[in-house]
Design an enzyme around this catalytic site. Structure first.
Site, PDB file in Angstrom:
ATOM      1  N   THR A 248      -4.214   4.781  -1.222  1.00 19.53           N
ATOM      2  CA  THR A 248      -5.194   5.291  -0.294  1.00 19.53           C
ATOM      3  C   THR A 248      -5.560   6.613  -0.968  1.00 19.53           C
ATOM      4  O   THR A 248      -5.489   7.113  -1.986  1.00 19.53           O
ATOM      5  CB  THR A 248      -4.612   5.491   1.038  1.00 19.53           C
ATOM      6  OG1 THR A 248      -3.759   6.568   1.241  1.00 19.53           O
ATOM      7  CG2 THR A 248      -4.112   4.331   1.790  1.00 19.53           C
ATOM      8  N   TYR A 249      -6.666   7.158   0.085  1.00 15.91           N
ATOM      9  CA  TYR A 249      -7.393   8.249  -0.505  1.00 15.91           C
ATOM     10  C   TYR A 249      -7.665   9.098   0.739  1.00 15.91           C
ATOM     11  O   TYR A 249      -7.921   8.724   1.756  1.00 15.91           O
ATOM     12  CB  TYR A 249      -8.753   7.922  -1.184  1.00 15.91           C
ATOM     13  CG  TYR A 249      -9.910   8.748  -1.901  1.00 15.91           C
ATOM     14  CD1 TYR A 249      -9.465   9.359  -2.997  1.00 15.91           C
ATOM     15  CD2 TYR A 249     -10.877   9.342  -0.953  1.00 15.91           C
ATOM     16  CE1 TYR A 249     -10.671  10.219  -3.711  1.00 15.91           C
ATOM     17  CE2 TYR A 249     -11.618  10.473  -1.694  1.00 15.91           C
ATOM     18  CZ  TYR A 249     -11.582  10.821  -2.949  1.00 15.91           C
ATOM     19  OH  TYR A 249     -12.244  11.552  -3.442  1.00 15.91           O
TER      20      TYR A 249
ATOM     21  N   ASP B 226     -12.806   8.821   7.569  1.00 18.76           N
ATOM     22  CA  ASP B 226     -12.885   9.844   8.855  1.00 18.76           C
ATOM     23  C   ASP B 226     -12.221  11.045   8.727  1.00 18.76           C
ATOM     24  O   ASP B 226     -11.464  11.194   7.826  1.00 18.76           O
ATOM     25  CB  ASP B 226     -12.048   8.988  10.002  1.00 18.76           C
ATOM     26  CG  ASP B 226     -12.281   7.790  10.641  1.00 18.76           C
ATOM     27  OD1 ASP B 226     -13.418   7.669  10.813  1.00 18.76           O
ATOM     28  OD2 ASP B 226     -11.428   6.830  10.722  1.00 18.76           O
TER      29      ASP B 226
ATOM     30  N   GLU C  48       0.999  -1.058   0.051  1.00 22.13           N
ATOM     31  CA  GLU C  48      -0.110   0.067  -0.003  1.00 22.13           C
ATOM     32  C   GLU C  48       0.982   1.212   0.025  1.00 22.13           C
ATOM     33  O   GLU C  48       1.981   1.336   0.605  1.00 22.13           O
ATOM     34  CB  GLU C  48      -0.767  -0.168   1.169  1.00 22.13           C
ATOM     35  CG  GLU C  48      -1.854   1.305   1.314  1.00 22.13           C
ATOM     36  CD  GLU C  48      -2.944   0.871   2.409  1.00 22.13           C
ATOM     37  OE1 GLU C  48      -3.824   0.161   2.149  1.00 22.13           O
ATOM     38  OE2 GLU C  48      -3.026   1.822   3.201  1.00 22.13           O
TER      39      GLU C  48
ATOM     40  N   HIS D  99     -14.554  -2.301  14.845  1.00 20.90           N
ATOM     41  CA  HIS D  99     -14.319  -0.846  14.555  1.00 20.90           C
ATOM     42  C   HIS D  99     -14.394  -0.284  15.746  1.00 20.90           C
ATOM     43  O   HIS D  99     -15.432  -0.751  16.473  1.00 20.90           O
ATOM     44  CB  HIS D  99     -15.127  -0.632  13.301  1.00 20.90           C
ATOM     45  CG  HIS D  99     -15.069   0.829  12.951  1.00 20.90           C
ATOM     46  ND1 HIS D  99     -15.955   1.878  13.356  1.00 20.90           N
ATOM     47  CD2 HIS D  99     -14.004   1.236  12.213  1.00 20.90           C
ATOM     48  CE1 HIS D  99     -15.299   2.963  12.905  1.00 20.90           C
ATOM     49  NE2 HIS D  99     -14.254   2.758  12.093  1.00 20.90           N
TER      50      HIS D  99
HETATM   51  P1  FAD Z   1     -18.053   1.448   7.660  1.00 18.60           P
HETATM   52  O1  FAD Z   1     -18.075   0.150   7.062  1.00 18.60           O
HETATM   53  O2  FAD Z   1     -19.412   2.242   7.241  1.00 18.60           O
HETATM   54  O3  FAD Z   1     -18.335   1.376   9.219  1.00 18.60           O
HETATM   55  C1  FAD Z   1     -18.013   2.443   9.876  1.00 18.60           C
HETATM   56  C2  FAD Z   1     -18.847   2.399  11.290  1.00 18.60           C
HETATM   57  O4  FAD Z   1     -20.362   2.136  11.186  1.00 18.60           O
HETATM   58  C3  FAD Z   1     -18.400   0.880  11.989  1.00 18.60           C
HETATM   59  O5  FAD Z   1     -18.448   1.162  13.394  1.00 18.60           O
HETATM   60  C4  FAD Z   1     -19.549  -0.128  11.627  1.00 18.60           C
HETATM   61  O6  FAD Z   1     -19.729  -0.968  12.576  1.00 18.60           O
HETATM   62  C5  FAD Z   1     -20.775   0.941  11.562  1.00 18.60           C
HETATM   63  N1  FAD Z   1     -21.698   0.700  10.699  1.00 18.60           N
HETATM   64  C6  FAD Z   1     -21.601   0.024   9.450  1.00 18.60           C
HETATM   65  N2  FAD Z   1     -22.594  -0.136   8.832  1.00 18.60           N
HETATM   66  C7  FAD Z   1     -23.849   0.088   9.991  1.00 18.60           C
HETATM   67  C8  FAD Z   1     -25.286   0.176   9.996  1.00 18.60           C
HETATM   68  N3  FAD Z   1     -25.896  -0.224   8.782  1.00 18.60           N
HETATM   69  N4  FAD Z   1     -25.761   0.562  11.180  1.00 18.60           N
HETATM   70  C9  FAD Z   1     -25.087   1.124  12.182  1.00 18.60           C
HETATM   71  N5  FAD Z   1     -23.620   0.992  12.181  1.00 18.60           N
HETATM   72  C10 FAD Z   1     -22.881   0.811  10.865  1.00 18.60           C
HETATM   73  N6  FAD Z   1      -9.557   5.908   5.605  1.00 18.60           N
HETATM   74  C11 FAD Z   1      -9.302   6.763   4.709  1.00 18.60           C
HETATM   75  O7  FAD Z   1      -9.497   7.884   4.692  1.00 18.60           O
HETATM   76  N7  FAD Z   1      -8.498   6.484   3.379  1.00 18.60           N
HETATM   77  C12 FAD Z   1      -8.182   5.495   2.930  1.00 18.60           C
HETATM   78  O8  FAD Z   1      -7.867   5.087   1.855  1.00 18.60           O
HETATM   79  C13 FAD Z   1      -8.458   4.346   3.906  1.00 18.60           C
HETATM   80  N8  FAD Z   1      -8.190   3.026   3.754  1.00 18.60           N
HETATM   81  C14 FAD Z   1      -8.431   2.039   4.519  1.00 18.60           C
HETATM   82  C15 FAD Z   1      -8.132   0.617   4.207  1.00 18.60           C
HETATM   83  C16 FAD Z   1      -8.299  -0.333   5.096  1.00 18.60           C
HETATM   84  C17 FAD Z   1      -8.017  -1.815   4.702  1.00 18.60           C
HETATM   85  C18 FAD Z   1      -8.874  -0.109   6.501  1.00 18.60           C
HETATM   86  C19 FAD Z   1      -8.973  -1.002   7.581  1.00 18.60           C
HETATM   87  C20 FAD Z   1      -9.087   1.228   6.804  1.00 18.60           C
HETATM   88  C21 FAD Z   1      -8.881   2.366   5.625  1.00 18.60           C
HETATM   89  N9  FAD Z   1      -9.455   3.574   6.293  1.00 18.60           N
HETATM   90  C22 FAD Z   1      -9.039   4.525   5.406  1.00 18.60           C
HETATM   91  C23 FAD Z   1      -9.754   3.996   7.534  1.00 18.60           C
HETATM   92  C24 FAD Z   1     -11.415   3.857   7.513  1.00 18.60           C
HETATM   93  O9  FAD Z   1     -12.050   4.833   6.564  1.00 18.60           O
HETATM   94  C25 FAD Z   1     -11.975   3.961   8.905  1.00 18.60           C
HETATM   95  O10 FAD Z   1     -11.731   2.959   9.794  1.00 18.60           O
HETATM   96  C26 FAD Z   1     -13.364   4.362   9.228  1.00 18.60           C
HETATM   97  O11 FAD Z   1     -13.580   4.832  10.477  1.00 18.60           O
HETATM   98  C27 FAD Z   1     -14.401   3.261   8.883  1.00 18.60           C
HETATM   99  O12 FAD Z   1     -14.532   2.997   7.565  1.00 18.60           O
HETATM  100  P2  FAD Z   1     -15.456   1.908   6.954  1.00 18.60           P
HETATM  101  O13 FAD Z   1     -15.121   1.908   5.450  1.00 18.60           O
HETATM  102  O14 FAD Z   1     -14.805   0.341   7.449  1.00 18.60           O
HETATM  103  O15 FAD Z   1     -16.763   2.007   7.618  1.00 18.60           O
END
Ligand code: FAD
Length: 293
Positions: free
Chosen positions: A51-52, A112, A20, A150
């Site tokens: 990443t973004y 985030d 990455e 998470h």
């Molecule tokens: P989600 O899947 O939307 O989850 C976020 C929270 O909401 C979780 O607590 C989940 O349990 C909860 N949730 C989900 N669906 C529901 C629902 N229907 N009802 C209630 N609660 C729900 N960040 C960046 O800014 N840029 C990047 O490039 C980046 N790359 C990443 C790559 C990896 C492999 C990982 C693990 C993380 C990365 N992140 C990145 C960080 C990520 O954006 C954060 O961890 C963020 O807080 C959560 O993103 P998510 O896509 O997992 O969110």
């Protein structure tokens, strides 16, 4: 599934090793990042992820780095995309641009913002973005998962149920948050298979080069640091060269155990550090052989 789909590389039988990189936020840093990304790509991993910056702070550079990797090294690039604060028209325009640039793999994330701001969005969760991209068509879509749950979620079990929604929305593969105790990953894999998640999972491995910084990040994200790892940080945390060497060895040990246990997709958070990526690739050359690509 599009040609070069990462989900297929992950299930093709061989080891799928990916690295990455993160793009710069400012133009003046682009050249250095691009050079590092291409040096890492020259190691010929199975694919590279870029990443973004949440909210679009790096959008031009994410695309530029992803395109360079694909064009100069013939490797699939996984372009990350976040949906925090995003509207439908903006996301669709972005998908058009990615498609026209030949990107076929997207990591769909919520993202985030600093200080926990959560602006209104057409996509409250990453699952909504996954569904949008799948409806748009032509992309293999990845999503994030968290072996320890998470940090915002009430419990790891609830987070796994939310993960199921993301997979049901169409996520083709998953990549884990970093972890430092493989047993946590094995337990997580068992638990998600039990609730019907069968998407391939890449294990996210962080070779730690700055011990103090990682200890702080792990405290904030709730990532468990085993005593064995904490001892390394205590011993070598003030010596960058020693910490980097110890961090690489620790990461390689994790990967050897994962491969021996049948986890064939390894994603290394290589953090724009070609020397770290090269050391890992070299240490594992007889285990990995030719990567699936
Ligand atoms: P989600 O899947 O939307 O989850 C976020 C929270 O909401 C979780 O607590 C989940 O349990 C909860 N949730 C989900 N669906 C529901 C629902 N229907 N009802 C209630 N609660 C729900 N960040 C960046 O800014 N840029 C990047 O490039 C980046 N790359 C990443 C790559 C990896 C492999 C990982 C693990 C993380 C990365 N992140 C990145 C960080 C990520 O954006 C954060 O961890 C963020 O807080 C959560 O993103 P998510 O896509 O997992 O969110």
């Amino acid at each position: 599934m599009p040609i070069g789909a990462i989900a297929e590389l992950m299930t093709g039988g061989g080891v799928c090793l990916s690295f990455e990189v993160f793009p710069p936020k400012q133009a003046e840093n682009f050249e250095a990042v691009s050079r590092a990304a291409l040096e890492i790509a020259a190691l010929q991993p199975s694919f590279m992820s870029v990443t973004y910056g949440a909210g679009g702070t790096t959008d031009r550079y994410t695309l530029a780095v992803a395109q360079e990797i694909q064009e100069k090294h013939g490797l699939p690039a996984l372009a990350h995309l976040t949906c925090i604060g995003a509207d439908r028209a903006g996301v669709r325009a972005r998908l058009e641009i990615l498609r026209a640039a030949g990107v076929r793999n997207i990591m769909a994330l919520r993202g985030d913002l600093p200080e926990g701001q959560m602006p209104a969005s057409d996509y409250p969760y990453a699952a909504d973005l996954v569904a949008e991209i799948k409806a748009f068509g032509g992309f293999c879509v990845g999503a994030a998962c968290y072996p320890e749950g998470h940090v915002e979620c009430g419990s790891p079990a609830e987070d796994r149920r939310n993960l199921k929604k993301k997979v049901d929305a169409g996520a083709d593969f998953l990549t884990t948050q970093m972890f430092f105790d493989n047993d946590l990953l094995y337990k997580f894999l068992y638990q998600i298979r039990e609730i019907g998640i069968s998407a391939p999972v890449a294990a996210g491995i962080m070779p730690v080069t700055n011990g103090r910084q990682i200890a702080r990040i792990c405290r904030l994200s709730g990532t468990y640091l085993p005593a064995r790892f904490r001892a390394i940080v205590d011993q070598y945390g003030d010596s960058p060269a020693a910490m980097q060497q110890a961090g690489i060895v620790y990461a390689c040990e994790q990967i050897v155990d994962l491969l021996a246990s049948g986890v064939n997709a390894i994603h290394v958070y290589s953090m724009n550090k070609p020397a770290v990526a090269a050391a890992i690739r070299d240490n594992l050359k007889h285990l990995i052989g030719e990567c699936a690509c």
